[in-house]
Design a protein around this motif. Sequence first.
Motif, PDB file in Angstrom:
ATOM      1  N   LEU A 110      69.674 134.757 -80.548  1.00 36.20           N
ATOM      2  CA  LEU A 110      69.791 134.427 -79.121  1.00 36.20           C
ATOM      3  C   LEU A 110      71.122 133.749 -78.825  1.00 36.20           C
ATOM      4  CD1 LEU A 110      66.175 133.094 -78.417  1.00 36.20           C
ATOM      5  CD2 LEU A 110      67.164 135.221 -77.622  1.00 36.20           C
ATOM      6  N   ASP A 111      71.964 133.690 -79.833  1.00 38.84           N
ATOM      7  CA  ASP A 111      73.257 133.020 -79.680  1.00 38.84           C
ATOM      8  C   ASP A 111      74.317 134.063 -79.293  1.00 38.84           C
ATOM      9  OD1 ASP A 111      75.558 131.635 -79.802  1.00 38.84           O
ATOM     10  OD2 ASP A 111      75.189 130.735 -81.783  1.00 38.84           O
ATOM     11  N   LEU A 112      74.879 133.873 -78.107  1.00 37.07           N
ATOM     12  CA  LEU A 112      75.891 134.808 -77.603  1.00 37.07           C
ATOM     13  C   LEU A 112      77.052 135.007 -78.566  1.00 37.07           C
ATOM     14  CD1 LEU A 112      76.583 134.121 -73.815  1.00 37.07           C
ATOM     15  CD2 LEU A 112      75.978 136.276 -74.891  1.00 37.07           C
ATOM     16  N   ASN A 113      77.393 133.933 -79.282  1.00 31.60           N
ATOM     17  CA  ASN A 113      78.545 133.990 -80.191  1.00 31.60           C
ATOM     18  C   ASN A 113      78.365 135.007 -81.311  1.00 31.60           C
ATOM     19  OD1 ASN A 113      79.964 131.971 -78.845  1.00 31.60           O
ATOM     20  ND2 ASN A 113      78.631 130.422 -79.786  1.00 31.60           N
ATOM     21  N   ASP A 114      77.106 135.368 -81.566  1.00 29.16           N
ATOM     22  CA  ASP A 114      76.864 136.348 -82.621  1.00 29.16           C
ATOM     23  C   ASP A 114      77.096 137.786 -82.146  1.00 29.16           C
ATOM     24  OD1 ASP A 114      76.252 134.330 -84.336  1.00 29.16           O
ATOM     25  OD2 ASP A 114      74.086 134.394 -83.939  1.00 29.16           O
ATOM     26  N   TYR A 115      77.497 137.947 -80.882  1.00 25.39           N
ATOM     27  CA  TYR A 115      77.647 139.309 -80.347  1.00 25.39           C
ATOM     28  C   TYR A 115      79.070 139.542 -79.845  1.00 25.39           C
ATOM     29  CZ  TYR A 115      72.566 139.345 -80.468  1.00 25.39           C
ATOM     30  OH  TYR A 115      71.261 139.281 -80.884  1.00 25.39           O
ATOM     31  N   LYS A 116      80.035 139.260 -80.720  1.00 28.56           N
ATOM     32  CA  LYS A 116      81.422 139.377 -80.247  1.00 28.56           C
ATOM     33  C   LYS A 116      81.771 140.804 -79.821  1.00 28.56           C
ATOM     34  CE  LYS A 116      83.453 135.260 -81.974  1.00 28.56           C
ATOM     35  NZ  LYS A 116      82.534 134.803 -83.054  1.00 28.56           N
ATOM     36  N   ASP A 117      81.403 141.771 -80.673  1.00 24.64           N
ATOM     37  CA  ASP A 117      81.834 143.147 -80.397  1.00 24.64           C
ATOM     38  C   ASP A 117      80.739 144.021 -79.824  1.00 24.64           C
ATOM     39  OD1 ASP A 117      84.316 142.480 -81.470  1.00 24.64           O
ATOM     40  OD2 ASP A 117      83.527 142.770 -83.503  1.00 24.64           O
ATOM     41  N   GLU A 118      79.524 143.478 -79.764  1.00 24.22           N
ATOM     42  CA  GLU A 118      78.430 144.329 -79.269  1.00 24.22           C
ATOM     43  C   GLU A 118      77.861 143.725 -77.999  1.00 24.22           C
ATOM     44  OE1 GLU A 118      75.446 144.399 -82.513  1.00 24.22           O
ATOM     45  OE2 GLU A 118      77.062 143.297 -83.478  1.00 24.22           O
ATOM     46  N   PRO A 119      77.210 144.572 -77.203  1.00 18.76           N
ATOM     47  CA  PRO A 119      76.577 144.006 -76.003  1.00 18.76           C
ATOM     48  C   PRO A 119      75.370 143.141 -76.376  1.00 18.76           C
ATOM     49  CG  PRO A 119      76.107 146.363 -76.196  1.00 18.76           C
ATOM     50  CD  PRO A 119      77.050 146.023 -77.312  1.00 18.76           C
ATOM     51  N   PHE A 120      75.147 142.104 -75.590  1.00 23.21           N
ATOM     52  CA  PHE A 120      73.995 141.232 -75.803  1.00 23.21           C
ATOM     53  C   PHE A 120      72.741 142.032 -75.476  1.00 23.21           C
ATOM     54  CE2 PHE A 120      71.474 137.339 -74.491  1.00 23.21           C
ATOM     55  CZ  PHE A 120      71.463 136.753 -75.753  1.00 23.21           C
ATOM     56  N   PRO A 121      71.806 142.177 -76.418  1.00 22.94           N
ATOM     57  CA  PRO A 121      70.692 143.103 -76.186  1.00 22.94           C
ATOM     58  C   PRO A 121      69.561 142.525 -75.326  1.00 22.94           C
ATOM     59  CG  PRO A 121      70.555 142.161 -78.378  1.00 22.94           C
ATOM     60  CD  PRO A 121      71.757 141.562 -77.750  1.00 22.94           C
ATOM     61  N   LEU A 122      69.711 141.274 -74.868  1.00 24.55           N
ATOM     62  CA  LEU A 122      68.664 140.678 -74.043  1.00 24.55           C
ATOM     63  C   LEU A 122      69.219 140.520 -72.639  1.00 24.55           C
ATOM     64  CD1 LEU A 122      67.921 138.074 -76.776  1.00 24.55           C
ATOM     65  CD2 LEU A 122      66.390 139.938 -76.160  1.00 24.55           C
ATOM     66  N   MET A 123      68.854 141.445 -71.773  1.00 20.84           N
ATOM     67  CA  MET A 123      69.460 141.467 -70.443  1.00 20.84           C
ATOM     68  C   MET A 123      68.487 140.895 -69.409  1.00 20.84           C
ATOM     69  SD  MET A 123      71.072 145.240 -70.660  1.00 20.84           S
ATOM     70  CE  MET A 123      69.792 145.819 -71.747  1.00 20.84           C
ATOM     71  N   LEU A 124      68.924 139.854 -68.723  1.00 20.26           N
ATOM     72  CA  LEU A 124      68.107 139.255 -67.686  1.00 20.26           C
ATOM     73  C   LEU A 124      68.812 139.472 -66.356  1.00 20.26           C
ATOM     74  CD1 LEU A 124      67.181 135.811 -69.324  1.00 20.26           C
ATOM     75  CD2 LEU A 124      66.126 138.024 -69.657  1.00 20.26           C
ATOM     76  N   ALA A 125      68.074 139.926 -65.358  1.00 18.78           N
ATOM     77  CA  ALA A 125      68.730 140.234 -64.083  1.00 18.78           C
ATOM     78  C   ALA A 125      67.808 139.944 -62.909  1.00 18.78           C
ATOM     79  CB  ALA A 125      69.144 141.702 -64.049  1.00 18.78           C
ATOM     80  N   ALA A 126      68.427 139.757 -61.750  1.00 20.52           N
ATOM     81  CA  ALA A 126      67.679 139.534 -60.510  1.00 20.52           C
ATOM     82  C   ALA A 126      68.464 140.155 -59.366  1.00 20.52           C
ATOM     83  CB  ALA A 126      67.493 138.041 -60.272  1.00 20.52           C
ATOM     84  N   THR A 160      66.095 129.677 -68.518  1.00 19.06           N
ATOM     85  CA  THR A 160      65.938 130.283 -69.850  1.00 19.06           C
ATOM     86  C   THR A 160      67.066 129.892 -70.796  1.00 19.06           C
ATOM     87  OG1 THR A 160      67.208 132.236 -69.248  1.00 19.06           O
ATOM     88  CG2 THR A 160      64.816 132.350 -68.912  1.00 19.06           C
ATOM     89  N   GLY A 161      68.163 129.399 -70.241  1.00 17.12           N
ATOM     90  CA  GLY A 161      69.309 129.079 -71.095  1.00 17.12           C
ATOM     91  C   GLY A 161      69.988 130.337 -71.615  1.00 17.12           C
ATOM     92  N   LEU A 162      69.663 131.489 -71.037  1.00 17.14           N
ATOM     93  CA  LEU A 162      70.285 132.747 -71.484  1.00 17.14           C
ATOM     94  C   LEU A 162      71.117 133.328 -70.349  1.00 17.14           C
ATOM     95  CD1 LEU A 162      67.172 134.295 -73.238  1.00 17.14           C
ATOM     96  CD2 LEU A 162      69.240 133.474 -74.364  1.00 17.14           C
ATOM     97  N   PRO A 163      72.096 134.178 -70.693  1.00 22.00           N
ATOM     98  CA  PRO A 163      72.912 134.754 -69.618  1.00 22.00           C
ATOM     99  C   PRO A 163      72.068 135.669 -68.728  1.00 22.00           C
ATOM    100  CG  PRO A 163      73.468 135.737 -71.734  1.00 22.00           C
ATOM    101  CD  PRO A 163      72.523 134.616 -72.020  1.00 22.00           C
ATOM    102  N   ALA A 164      72.334 135.615 -67.436  1.00 21.50           N
ATOM    103  CA  ALA A 164      71.625 136.489 -66.494  1.00 21.50           C
ATOM    104  C   ALA A 164      72.616 136.921 -65.436  1.00 21.50           C
ATOM    105  CB  ALA A 164      70.467 135.740 -65.840  1.00 21.50           C
ATOM    106  N   SER A 165      72.363 138.056 -64.803  1.00 18.01           N
ATOM    107  CA  SER A 165      73.292 138.510 -63.762  1.00 18.01           C
ATOM    108  C   SER A 165      72.518 139.204 -62.654  1.00 18.01           C
ATOM    109  CB  SER A 165      74.313 139.477 -64.357  1.00 18.01           C
ATOM    110  OG  SER A 165      73.706 140.725 -64.564  1.00 18.01           O
ATOM    111  N   THR A 166      73.218 139.514 -61.578  1.00 16.84           N
ATOM    112  CA  THR A 166      72.563 140.305 -60.543  1.00 16.84           C
ATOM    113  C   THR A 166      72.415 141.741 -61.068  1.00 16.84           C
ATOM    114  OG1 THR A 166      74.658 140.948 -59.605  1.00 16.84           O
ATOM    115  CG2 THR A 166      73.623 138.993 -58.673  1.00 16.84           C
TER     116      THR A 166
END
Length: 819
Positions: free
Chosen positions: A380-396, A409-415
């Motif tokens: 769940l650590d963003l730093n572990d995904y330097k070259d790949e997309p983060f596989p947990l996508m949260l959106a609204a 959630t403490g995780l990245p989220a976007s529209t």
Amino acid sequence: MNEDAQQSVSGRVKSIIFQSPTTFFKIIAVTITKTNIQWPDDEITVTGNFGDIKEDETYSFVGKVVNHPRYGLQFAADNYQIDKPTSKQGLVNYLASDRFPGIGTITAQKIVDALGVKAIDKILKDENVLKPLGLNAEKRATLVDNLQLNLGMEQVIIGLNDFGFSANMAAKIYQKYKTDALDVIEENPYQLIADIDGIGFKRADAIAAKLNIKPDAQIRLGGAVLAELQRLTDGEGDTYVMLPALVNAAVGILEGARNVEVDPNQVGKAILALTEKGELYADGQRIFPRRLYDAEGEIATRLATLQEPLADPPSDQAVAKLIKNVEKSAGIRYDDTQKAAIQSALQHEIFLLTGGPGTGKTTVVNGIVRAYAALNGLSLDLNDYKDEPFPLMLAAPTGRAAKRIMETTGLPASTIHRLLGLAVDAQEYEPKDLPDGLLVVDEMSMVDTYLFRTLLAALHPGIKIILVGDKDQLPSVGPGQVFADLLRSRTLPAMELKIIHRQDEESSIIPLAHAINAGKLPPDWRQSRKDRSFILCPPEQLARVVGQVVAKAATQFDQADVQVLAPMYRGPAGIDQLNPLIQDILNPRKTARTKEVEFGPVKYRIGDKVLQLVNNPDANVFNGELGVITGITAAKEAESKTDELTIDFDGNELQYQRSDWSKITLAYATSIHKAQGSEFPVVVLPLTLGARRMLRRNLLYTAVTRARDFLILMGDPRAFETAVEAVADNRQTALIERLTKVMPADQPDIFARPDAKQRAAAAPVDTAAVDSDNENKNVIDQTKEYRLTKANILAQTIDPRIGLNGLTPAKLLALQQAE
Ligand SMILES: Nc1ncnc2c1ncn2[C@@H]1O[C@H](COP(=O)(O)OP(=O)(O)OP(=O)(O)O)[C@@H](O)[C@H]1O
């Protein structure tokens, strides 16, 4: 001079004295080379709507001499044209000038030799005439672009002026069709209705009349049908309209616009023709705009593909273990439904989660994300995904809702728009592909048919999709009621959370919300509680009292935290009325030197709270977001040479030129619809029976659930009761049917009415409430005589600890007698 002859002036533009930043209106000084008017000077001031007029170019103007009360005699042009070179040499010089970068004398000569003195007209009409001349594609494109810029725009603006469009509207039309504008309009003026905001059937029909399109012409009947279908689906949020209603509506505007009789059978034929052309879809009596019909179908087929059962779903035991681990690390014990929700989410490709406020939706999403990550060995650590997309996508669907997910959630989220790389509008853009993994969409009730279709189009089988929302909230602004339909269709696994978990024992807002949702206001709803109160107020005084309450609240809370929500724009306590009133209280013009700019009836000052009205993913600002004006730059100081506002949207500071100001509005008071997806520390909610048309249970429920810490209800108690009693009409959509055609409807029905025992547990409402109807009548009678003064409003206390005491009937009487 012959009075009937058109007055004209030709000459070189000496200087542009003034140009309006929002319209094409300009005032220019022209050195006369030729004219048929009596003019004592060799220079004249010309005014009018002109496109891209350039200094030192020569133009011919047609119009008349007018006597301006302040500026004296000047030439008001209603038509103009650039004097194109008329000799071959003149044209070569013109094309070789620095107006056309990349074209030198040799190329210019080649063009003129091949195409003659009418070269410009020929190129503008069909750029393919350049092809045989051996210019490379880039050069050709630059030449055409510049010709269009220099000449095409002028011609189009002149043409649009002839049709009677205002300069503003002409600009909008030009932006949409560029140099094709006049051709589009001449071919089918009704096309404007679909493409240009602000043009309705009447306007298009007036143009059609000018173009001699007959009252019973197919194109006219079709135009009316499409216009009414668009109006009815947009207005009601339906995805189709019943045939008789559509025919009636179309006949109504067809007859009204030209005062003629129209045969409904002919309209029926026009509908058939549009169906055959593929612009409409007719299913029996139901008539769909083609795009909506297709979007619903695509949603169903995509979901059917995406919900393919997992090849190797985790066993019940494995899931139970994962949940235990998550409970341990989060220090929480999920209730049984919450556990079942996490289990179902992990075992299926698509899962729907609904629940009212405080029932633990976010807590469950957190559990799902963490359990999914553990199950798939994902960090769940963003730093572990330097070259790949983060596989947990949260959106609204909104920026504010996305921000809330990030906070909780403490995780990245976007529209959703940003996630998909969509510009502006989901109807027209091709989205990018999203990677596999987990996708959680929150505030699903706000997602409309088009956006959901576009989102699904970006997903590949293998992705896990969790859709979260509150099914009882208002449906999306755009067409459809996607989330409710998905749940109702029983084609996808779903769970409803019902137990309220919010720890704050003393919160009375959440129980109020649940009671409203269950259809009954609690008996104490007008009494002051620690976190809510009711202020009784007759409609004619409501706006003023809202102002006073807001002023008072702003002394107790952060001003920005106080949000007035209202159901309507118009009316004595409508949003349009409230905004300037509250603005003058909270952010008055202190001195004559206070910077202020006007935009129509609205004034903006530094410090004003504003609302974004449209999506602008490029600038990362979305419909419904609130900002604060932090700067005003006058045109003469701005680089853009137009007035500019600087607006801070939660740290995202943006410049708005005057032409962008229609994308914002004052936001001291906003509509309940625009507040969806947002929460505010303090909500002030004035309601009157004047808004009866809008008063629905889901509207009141949505408004009340926007208040986080404090809720001030105001106005006429009967308006609140009317709202609670009025169950919102279902929108007319075909999504359920489309879903059940491609997937079995074998999931449990979460809409089934619970038995009495379950109902009591879900909504702890004392049904032995007082006969509030009678009581309210008394209260209203009393308030009729009550005249509000500043003194008695201020006599109320707003204390965050004890609450804002409402004007109870007894208090009202006491105050009245004391005066
Ligand atoms: N099983 C549980 N045990 C204890 N506390 C819980 C449990 N589930 C949720 N909560 C708490 O209840 C509160 C509301 O939960 P949460 O924010 O997840 O609800 P929600 O449905 O997302 O609410 P809203 O829609 O109002 O944002 C939170 O403080 C959360 O920690």
